[in-house]
Design a protein around this motif. Structure first.
Motif, PDB file in Angstrom:
ATOM      1  N   GLU A 170       0.972  -1.255   0.110  1.00 44.84           N
ATOM      2  CA  GLU A 170       0.113   0.196   0.093  1.00 44.84           C
ATOM      3  C   GLU A 170       0.793   1.281  -0.074  1.00 44.84           C
ATOM      4  N   SER A 171       1.912   1.236   0.791  1.00 45.58           N
ATOM      5  CA  SER A 171       2.917   2.257   0.881  1.00 45.58           C
ATOM      6  C   SER A 171       3.591   2.626  -0.588  1.00 45.58           C
ATOM      7  N   ALA A 172       4.022   1.689  -1.079  1.00 47.46           N
ATOM      8  CA  ALA A 172       4.552   1.483  -2.430  1.00 47.46           C
ATOM      9  C   ALA A 172       3.605   2.198  -3.458  1.00 47.46           C
ATOM     10  N   LEU A 173       2.498   1.581  -3.569  1.00 47.27           N
ATOM     11  CA  LEU A 173       1.254   2.118  -4.332  1.00 47.27           C
ATOM     12  C   LEU A 173       1.014   3.490  -4.362  1.00 47.27           C
ATOM     13  N   LEU A 174       0.952   4.066  -2.881  1.00 46.34           N
ATOM     14  CA  LEU A 174       0.668   5.409  -2.775  1.00 46.34           C
ATOM     15  C   LEU A 174       1.831   6.325  -3.069  1.00 46.34           C
TER      16      LEU A 174
ATOM     17  N   ILE B 126       4.506   9.983  -6.838  1.00 45.34           N
ATOM     18  CA  ILE B 126       5.700  10.504  -7.439  1.00 45.34           C
ATOM     19  C   ILE B 126       5.258  10.430  -8.819  1.00 45.34           C
ATOM     20  N   ASP B 127       4.544   9.714  -9.352  1.00 47.13           N
ATOM     21  CA  ASP B 127       3.978   9.650 -10.684  1.00 47.13           C
ATOM     22  C   ASP B 127       4.988   9.585 -11.750  1.00 47.13           C
ATOM     23  N   PRO B 128       5.778   8.645 -12.011  1.00 52.33           N
ATOM     24  CA  PRO B 128       6.661   8.856 -13.154  1.00 52.33           C
ATOM     25  C   PRO B 128       6.202   8.850 -14.466  1.00 52.33           C
ATOM     26  N   PHE B 129       4.867   8.413 -14.870  1.00 55.28           N
ATOM     27  CA  PHE B 129       4.397   8.524 -16.142  1.00 55.28           C
ATOM     28  C   PHE B 129       3.678   9.892 -16.263  1.00 55.28           C
ATOM     29  N   GLY B 130       3.118  10.515 -15.244  1.00 53.54           N
ATOM     30  CA  GLY B 130       2.768  11.960 -15.367  1.00 53.54           C
ATOM     31  C   GLY B 130       3.671  12.802 -15.603  1.00 53.54           C
ATOM     32  N   ASN B 131       5.120  12.455 -14.800  1.00 55.32           N
ATOM     33  CA  ASN B 131       6.234  13.155 -15.121  1.00 55.32           C
ATOM     34  C   ASN B 131       6.997  13.215 -16.253  1.00 55.32           C
ATOM     35  N   LEU B 132       6.749  12.010 -17.059  1.00 55.34           N
ATOM     36  CA  LEU B 132       7.525  11.784 -18.231  1.00 55.34           C
ATOM     37  C   LEU B 132       7.700  12.759 -19.279  1.00 55.34           C
ATOM     38  N   PRO B 133       6.330  13.511 -19.623  1.00 52.66           N
ATOM     39  CA  PRO B 133       6.450  14.646 -20.385  1.00 52.66           C
ATOM     40  C   PRO B 133       7.203  15.667 -20.059  1.00 52.66           C
ATOM     41  N   PHE B 134       6.995  16.146 -18.814  1.00 52.19           N
ATOM     42  CA  PHE B 134       7.757  17.232 -18.363  1.00 52.19           C
ATOM     43  C   PHE B 134       9.454  16.879 -18.295  1.00 52.19           C
TER      44      PHE B 134
ATOM     45  N   ALA C 126      11.551   1.795  -9.842  1.00 49.63           N
ATOM     46  CA  ALA C 126      10.522   2.069 -10.884  1.00 49.63           C
ATOM     47  C   ALA C 126      10.457   3.390 -11.716  1.00 49.63           C
ATOM     48  N   THR C 127      10.651   4.223 -10.961  1.00 43.13           N
ATOM     49  CA  THR C 127      10.529   5.925 -11.456  1.00 43.13           C
ATOM     50  C   THR C 127      11.765   5.867 -12.565  1.00 43.13           C
ATOM     51  N   CYS C 128      12.909   5.416 -11.995  1.00 40.72           N
ATOM     52  CA  CYS C 128      13.979   5.741 -12.887  1.00 40.72           C
ATOM     53  C   CYS C 128      13.872   4.653 -14.217  1.00 40.72           C
ATOM     54  N   ILE C 129      13.619   3.562 -13.831  1.00 41.06           N
ATOM     55  CA  ILE C 129      13.225   2.687 -15.162  1.00 41.06           C
ATOM     56  C   ILE C 129      12.507   3.367 -16.097  1.00 41.06           C
ATOM     57  N   VAL C 130      11.062   3.982 -15.499  1.00 34.40           N
ATOM     58  CA  VAL C 130      10.436   4.548 -16.602  1.00 34.40           C
ATOM     59  C   VAL C 130      11.033   5.529 -17.269  1.00 34.40           C
ATOM     60  N   LEU C 131      11.578   6.588 -16.220  1.00 32.99           N
ATOM     61  CA  LEU C 131      12.139   7.767 -17.055  1.00 32.99           C
ATOM     62  C   LEU C 131      13.383   7.273 -17.977  1.00 32.99           C
ATOM     63  N   LEU C 132      14.095   6.200 -17.685  1.00 30.36           N
ATOM     64  CA  LEU C 132      15.167   5.899 -18.636  1.00 30.36           C
ATOM     65  C   LEU C 132      14.646   5.342 -19.731  1.00 30.36           C
ATOM     66  N   LEU C 133      13.512   4.746 -20.023  1.00 34.23           N
ATOM     67  CA  LEU C 133      12.955   4.265 -21.064  1.00 34.23           C
ATOM     68  C   LEU C 133      11.699   5.302 -21.769  1.00 34.23           C
ATOM     69  N   GLY C 134      11.763   6.421 -21.174  1.00 31.64           N
ATOM     70  CA  GLY C 134      11.059   7.503 -21.561  1.00 31.64           C
ATOM     71  C   GLY C 134      10.846   7.880 -22.940  1.00 31.64           C
TER      72      GLY C 134
END
Length: 193
Positions: free
Chosen positions: A3-7, A12-20, A144-152
């Motif tokens: 639950e903590s990780a999901l929150l 942190i929202d890596p997908f939402g931050n990706l365009p930025f 997970a955020t780092c991976i998402v942004l690296l694959l951005g």
């Protein structure tokens, strides 16, 4: 811990931050792009770890009750979620840091912003989440955020602009529900006194 990780993932929202992130450093050469993403996600992890470990002391020093933190955190998350739903990440932050952003604006306030700091402090102050579990959840989310942004760049190509915006809006809606729940729990806890 899940639950903590999901929150934290929603906040942190890596997908939402990706365009930025792509707007700020998307034109960088691949090696520099990767180096910047790794550095900024590590800096965000350090900032959030400091607030995870020292959050209780900050609350005690300021004499802030847990109910107040829940309501204030819910309000902050609610406002951030509304921005995610009705604006693009590109519109929320300035994009004048193309040369080699350090700490600002990617690590702070994009990844480790007020909502993420509030979330780790709330999770820690609830006493239901141990420091070890919270740090483990935070580490997994930052990884997970780092991976998402690296694959951005690839993700952006696969989903397209509309797809990324749709994911950002979905994350905003989910975060909105979490925010309202936090406010209701805070008010309920306050009324119980």
């Amino acid at each position: 811990m899940i639950e903590s990780a999901l929150l934290l993932f929603l906040v942190i929202d890596p997908f939402g931050n990706l365009p930025f992130v792509l707007a700020v450093i998307g034109d960088s050469p691949p090696a520099r792009y990767r180096r910047t993403i790794v550095r900024e996600t590590l800096l965000a992890f350090v900032v959030l770890t400091v607030f995870t470990l020292a959050g209780d002391q900050v609350l005690g020093y300021l004499s802030i009750e847990q109910a107040s933190l829940m309501v204030a955190g819910g309000v902050i998350l609610f406002l951030i979620s509304l921005k995610m739903i009705f604006h693009s990440a590109k519109e929320i932050f300035d994009s004048d840091y193309r040369d080699d952003p350090f700490l600002f604006p990617i690590a702070v306030p994009s990844l480790a912003g007020p909502s993420a700091i509030t979330a780790v402090m709330i999770l820690r102050s609830q006493q239901q989440t141990s420091v070890e579990q919270l740090l483990a959840a935070l580490f997994l989310v930052i990884l997970a955020t780092c991976i998402v942004l690296l694959l951005g760049r690839r993700i952006s190509g696969w989903l397209g602009v509309r797809g990324i915006r749709a994911v950002e809006k979905l994350m905003g809606l989910l975060l909105n529900l979490v925010a309202v729940n936090m406010m209701l729990v805070g008010v309920k806890d306050f009324m119980a006194f």
